[in-house]
Structure formats: C-alpha cells, structure tokens
Design a protein around this motif. Sequence first.
Motif, PDB file in Angstrom:
ATOM      1  N   SER A   1       0.830  -1.210   0.000  1.00 22.87           N
ATOM      2  CA  SER A   1       0.000   0.000   0.000  1.00 22.87           C
ATOM      3  C   SER A   1       0.862   1.256   0.000  1.00 22.87           C
ATOM      4  O   SER A   1       0.346   2.363   0.120  1.00 22.87           O
ATOM      5  CB  SER A   1      -0.924   0.001   1.227  1.00 22.87           C
TER       6      SER A   1
ATOM      7  N   GLU B   1      -3.033   3.217   3.134  1.00 24.70           N
ATOM      8  CA  GLU B   1      -3.893   2.527   4.097  1.00 24.70           C
ATOM      9  C   GLU B   1      -3.680   3.054   5.506  1.00 24.70           C
ATOM     10  O   GLU B   1      -4.642   3.294   6.239  1.00 24.70           O
ATOM     11  CB  GLU B   1      -3.646   1.022   4.047  1.00 24.70           C
ATOM     12  N   ASP B   2      -2.432   3.245   5.906  1.00 23.68           N
ATOM     13  CA  ASP B   2      -2.158   3.734   7.253  1.00 23.68           C
ATOM     14  C   ASP B   2      -2.584   5.188   7.422  1.00 23.68           C
ATOM     15  O   ASP B   2      -2.787   5.654   8.542  1.00 23.68           O
ATOM     16  CB  ASP B   2      -0.672   3.600   7.575  1.00 23.68           C
TER      17      ASP B   2
ATOM     18  N   LYS C   1      -8.257   1.833   4.478  1.00 28.96           N
ATOM     19  CA  LYS C   1      -7.762   0.506   4.832  1.00 28.96           C
ATOM     20  C   LYS C   1      -8.912  -0.491   4.931  1.00 28.96           C
ATOM     21  O   LYS C   1      -8.802  -1.639   4.466  1.00 28.96           O
ATOM     22  CB  LYS C   1      -6.998   0.560   6.155  1.00 28.96           C
TER      23      LYS C   1
END
Length: 320
Positions: A252, A271-272, A278
Amino acid sequence: MSIFTFIAFLAAARGLSHYSLDPRSVAVFPHYQSPFTQGLFVLSSESPAGGKASVGRCLTGCLESLSGESLSRGKPRTSVCYVECLRSHSLCLYESVGGYGTSEFRVIRDFEEGVPESRLSFPSTVFGEGSDLVHSNETHHHFLMGTWRSKVIYLLSQSREGGPVSLERTIKMRQHRELWGVAADSLSQRVWITTGESEVYTYRAGDFLKDENPIPINVVTLRCDGQPIKRVNELDYDKSTGTLWANVWFSSLLYQFDPDSGKCLAKLDVEDSDPRIKKIAKANQSNINSVWNGIATLGDRWLIFTGKLFPYIFIARYTL
C-alpha cells in the motif's frame, strides 16, 4: 534553482519524507466493473501537458471551503465540489486494464458514474500493462500502453477533440522480458518503464514514434534508505515537482523519487493514512490479485489512486 532541485535539496537535508493523506480531503468515485487496473493518467483540455496544476488548485479551494469535517466522518464519499472542479477543467481519466481476455484502454469523463465513454479492447493473447501520454500535436494525442510478456508496446491515438482511441502501431521491445509501469513527460520528451524489478528505464519519447526497438538512454535502481525497492509497478510523472511516483506490487506504499538518480525522496502509505481506506481495501482483498495499483498526480499535492479489482477510485491530498 528548479522546483525539483529545491525538493531534492530539502530531502537530502532532512532525510526521507513521510507523507500522509489529509483525512478531510478523501473522497471516492465508482470504479466501473472493478477492472484489473494497470495504469492511470489524466489530461485536461487546457493544455497538451494536462493543465493539472490548476485542477489541483481548484480541488484545494474546495477543501478549504468545506465546513468542519464534512468529508472526514464515516465512509469516504464523492464530493460535489470535486466533481465540479474536474468538469470545469474538462479532466479526462485514462485507464489501462490487464488480464488475458479483459485487457483494454478506457477513457472516462463522467467521474460520478465512472462509466467509460470509450473502450479499446485487445486480443485475448494480450495482457495489458501501464500507459501514459507520450506526444501531442495539433490534431491528436498519442499514448503508450505496455504489455506484460508480449515484448511489445502499443502506440495509440485519439483526436484532440475527443472520441474513440485507436491502435496506431505495435512497437517491439525485445530487451525486456516483461513490461509493467509506463510514465512519460511531454516537456522533457522522456518515457520511463518498469519491469517488475528495482530498475527504472529511461527512453526518448520520440523513439517510440519512429523506431521498432527503442533503446534506453538511462537505467537507475530505485532505492529507499539505500536499499533497492523490489517489484516497482505503476508509474506517474508529477510535472509540478519533476518527480516520479511509483506503486509497489503487493504494497500500500507509494514512493516519490528522482527519475535521474532513482533516489527515494518520500513515501506514502495510503492505508495507514486513513482507516476508512484501509477498511475498504481489506474488504476487497479476498482475491490475491486485488492489490493497490494505479496512480495519477493532479498537482498541488492531489492524487487519484486505486487498485486492481477495486470498486472505488480514490482522490485525496497528501501532506507532510
């Protein structure tokens, strides 16, 4: 001092930058039929080079006009203001799709519905890969679209007035076992290609318009913190900074790097950066092939990104 030289100077002085997404900026558009995305890029009617900087500024104006956290709660959604920005700049999204029997080149203008206005399909023996604008003249745009293991790259054309995309000719690429990502810069007349390893190959754009087997003029290894980054996939050239952005297969993470040296300047984990993104990504990753892939820069730190077999295309602004 150029913008890119200044960015490179700052990056060297402070080390690798870590970007994140502004959660207020995140919105989504439908990804028609959740295709096997291999490449994204955008064009605007404002200029052959894309006119992306003004699109980014328009989107930033939208973000600044939002009250409170109107986009930051719950599931990301389409912003009406964003759609109006894209429409007012006549932004067009181009997408190359892979898979045997499903490879095609798409032209998308309706971001709200996501339905392509035209699609060019390829034979079932072809597995499509990355794509980008390589050249524009007074009447036509010319695009490159790679193929995975066919050892060819397609030269496509479309009228500057719009309409369907057609196959102009097939160019042999004998020196590569595989082709993955493709990016180009119409100003410097350079094309960059990845092959699934750590290397990025630089070509003269004009060679694809006349030669049967273009030869790279430079090869760099993409490195982050001194270590080679493997499985470099989709690419996009950011004209506002003179840098390349790259997807990495089964990751990602997005990387921003210097195309001349391969040095990594920054990275962004999509995503983070946002738990909603996410959650959507994880819900869609029951298929092993459903991974992040496809990135297009819009200027002023705005990105469009998606994944293979993903039901959404995301748009967001990154920050330090």
